[in-house]
Design a protein around this motif. Structure first.
Motif, PDB file in Angstrom:
ATOM      1  N   ASP A   1       0.871  -1.166   0.000  1.00  0.00           N
ATOM      2  CA  ASP A   1       0.000   0.000   0.000  1.00  0.00           C
ATOM      3  C   ASP A   1       0.915   1.226   0.000  1.00  0.00           C
ATOM      4  OD1 ASP A   1      -1.867   1.987   0.431  1.00  0.00           O
ATOM      5  OD2 ASP A   1      -2.601   1.178   2.322  1.00  0.00           O
TER       6      ASP A   1
ATOM      7  N   GLY B   1      -5.335   2.288  -8.308  1.00  0.00           N
ATOM      8  CA  GLY B   1      -5.510   3.627  -7.773  1.00  0.00           C
ATOM      9  C   GLY B   1      -6.965   4.029  -7.644  1.00  0.00           C
ATOM     10  N   THR B   2      -7.223   4.827  -6.623  1.00  0.00           N
ATOM     11  CA  THR B   2      -8.538   5.418  -6.414  1.00  0.00           C
ATOM     12  C   THR B   2      -8.344   6.910  -6.209  1.00  0.00           C
ATOM     13  OG1 THR B   2      -9.347   3.395  -5.363  1.00  0.00           O
ATOM     14  CG2 THR B   2     -10.613   5.415  -4.978  1.00  0.00           C
TER      15      THR B   2
ATOM     16  N   ARG C   1      -7.461  13.485  -4.195  1.00  0.00           N
ATOM     17  CA  ARG C   1      -6.188  12.861  -3.839  1.00  0.00           C
ATOM     18  C   ARG C   1      -6.213  11.423  -4.325  1.00  0.00           C
ATOM     19  NH1 ARG C   1      -6.467  11.843   2.718  1.00  0.00           N
ATOM     20  NH2 ARG C   1      -8.139  10.278   2.648  1.00  0.00           N
ATOM     21  N   LEU C   2      -5.050  10.799  -4.311  1.00  0.00           N
ATOM     22  CA  LEU C   2      -4.908   9.425  -4.783  1.00  0.00           C
ATOM     23  C   LEU C   2      -4.589   8.497  -3.619  1.00  0.00           C
ATOM     24  CD1 LEU C   2      -4.544   7.342  -7.139  1.00  0.00           C
ATOM     25  CD2 LEU C   2      -2.125   7.988  -7.136  1.00  0.00           C
ATOM     26  N   ALA C   3      -5.319   7.393  -3.544  1.00  0.00           N
ATOM     27  CA  ALA C   3      -4.965   6.263  -2.685  1.00  0.00           C
ATOM     28  C   ALA C   3      -4.472   5.177  -3.637  1.00  0.00           C
ATOM     29  CB  ALA C   3      -6.169   5.783  -1.886  1.00  0.00           C
TER      30      ALA C   3
ATOM     31  N   TRP D   1      -3.657  16.531  -1.289  1.00  0.00           N
ATOM     32  CA  TRP D   1      -4.819  16.966  -2.066  1.00  0.00           C
ATOM     33  C   TRP D   1      -4.401  17.923  -3.171  1.00  0.00           C
ATOM     34  CZ3 TRP D   1      -9.285  14.557  -1.212  1.00  0.00           C
ATOM     35  CH2 TRP D   1      -9.523  13.989   0.033  1.00  0.00           C
TER      36      TRP D   1
ATOM     37  N   GLU E   1      -9.851  10.013  -4.902  1.00  0.00           N
ATOM     38  CA  GLU E   1     -10.910  10.340  -3.956  1.00  0.00           C
ATOM     39  C   GLU E   1     -11.255  11.820  -4.026  1.00  0.00           C
ATOM     40  OE1 GLU E   1      -8.837   9.252  -0.377  1.00  0.00           O
ATOM     41  OE2 GLU E   1      -9.378   7.141  -0.569  1.00  0.00           O
TER      42      GLU E   1
ATOM     43  N   ASP F   1     -12.581  14.945  -1.766  1.00  0.00           N
ATOM     44  CA  ASP F   1     -12.691  15.363  -0.374  1.00  0.00           C
ATOM     45  C   ASP F   1     -14.165  15.488   0.014  1.00  0.00           C
ATOM     46  OD1 ASP F   1     -12.074  16.239   2.160  1.00  0.00           O
ATOM     47  OD2 ASP F   1     -11.375  18.229   1.538  1.00  0.00           O
TER      48      ASP F   1
ATOM     49  N   LEU G   1       3.557  10.130  -4.267  1.00  0.00           N
ATOM     50  CA  LEU G   1       3.591   8.925  -3.437  1.00  0.00           C
ATOM     51  C   LEU G   1       4.860   8.104  -3.592  1.00  0.00           C
ATOM     52  CD1 LEU G   1      -0.049   7.545  -3.853  1.00  0.00           C
ATOM     53  CD2 LEU G   1       0.937   8.741  -1.895  1.00  0.00           C
TER      54      LEU G   1
ATOM     55  N   THR H   1      -1.826   7.588   0.728  1.00  0.00           N
ATOM     56  CA  THR H   1      -2.578   8.616   0.018  1.00  0.00           C
ATOM     57  C   THR H   1      -1.703   9.836  -0.230  1.00  0.00           C
ATOM     58  OG1 THR H   1      -3.459   9.436   2.115  1.00  0.00           O
ATOM     59  CG2 THR H   1      -4.846   7.908   0.888  1.00  0.00           C
ATOM     60  N   SER H   2      -1.955  10.460  -1.341  1.00  0.00           N
ATOM     61  CA  SER H   2      -1.211  11.653  -1.742  1.00  0.00           C
ATOM     62  C   SER H   2      -1.751  12.885  -1.023  1.00  0.00           C
ATOM     63  CB  SER H   2      -1.343  11.862  -3.258  1.00  0.00           C
ATOM     64  OG  SER H   2      -2.675  12.244  -3.566  1.00  0.00           O
TER      65      SER H   2
END
Length: 151
Positions: free
Chosen positions: A18, A129-130, A108-110, A24, A132, A134, A78, A21-22
């Motif tokens: 994992d 990647g997701t 942001r990216l997870a 924002w 997201e 906010d 990341l 998360t990046s």
């Protein structure tokens, strides 16, 4: 926080990890307008804030492909790979846009480094990647990206 690795062997050791998360990124009207100019896609839902207020989302929205293009600056926040000569985007296995990104939102990216596979002269990574939004109930984008790193 950016994870820095040195060389292909260190990258291979991260397979299955994992990446977190990046930071924002703000999705501003200026960013959307610049993307519209670059692509020639000036649909009102993106570039006409007054008309978009009356549209289905109550505000202008980012282009889906703008959201997708933010993967690169988000991902580089990341993971930073040193000790390689070349880094290239190789493609996407899949991408979906479950929710629109309204102007004024932050994304942001997870990410997870799903796989690292040998290719001639280097490795190919697969990143799940997701992107997201906010405060959003659904993600802006869910994707699987392929990149290659050459020694």
């Amino acid at each position: 926080m950016t994870l820095t690795v040195d060389g292909l062997d260190a990258l291979k050791a991260l397979a299955g990890s994992d990446l977190g998360t990046s930071d924002w990124i703000d999705v501003t009207q200026d960013r959307v307008d610049t993307f519209a100019d670059a692509t020639g896609d000036h649909q009102w839902i993106h570039v006409d804030p007054e008309r978009a207020k009356e549209g289905p989302f109550g505000a202008p929205i980012a282009h889906g492909y703008l959201t997708l293009s933010l993967f690169i600056p988000l991902f580089t926040g990341l993971l930073d790979v040193h000790g390689v000569t070349t880094k290239v985007n190789y493609g996407l296995n899949k991408v979906r846009f479950p929710a629109p990104v309204t102007v004024g939102s932050r994304v942001r990216l997870a990410a997870r480094l799903a796989e690292v596979a040998d290719v001639p002269g280097g490795v190919q990574i697969t990143v799940d990647g997701t992107i997201e939004i906010d405060g959003g109930a659904k993600p802006a984008a869910v994707l699987q990206s392929l990149s290659r790193f050459y020694a």
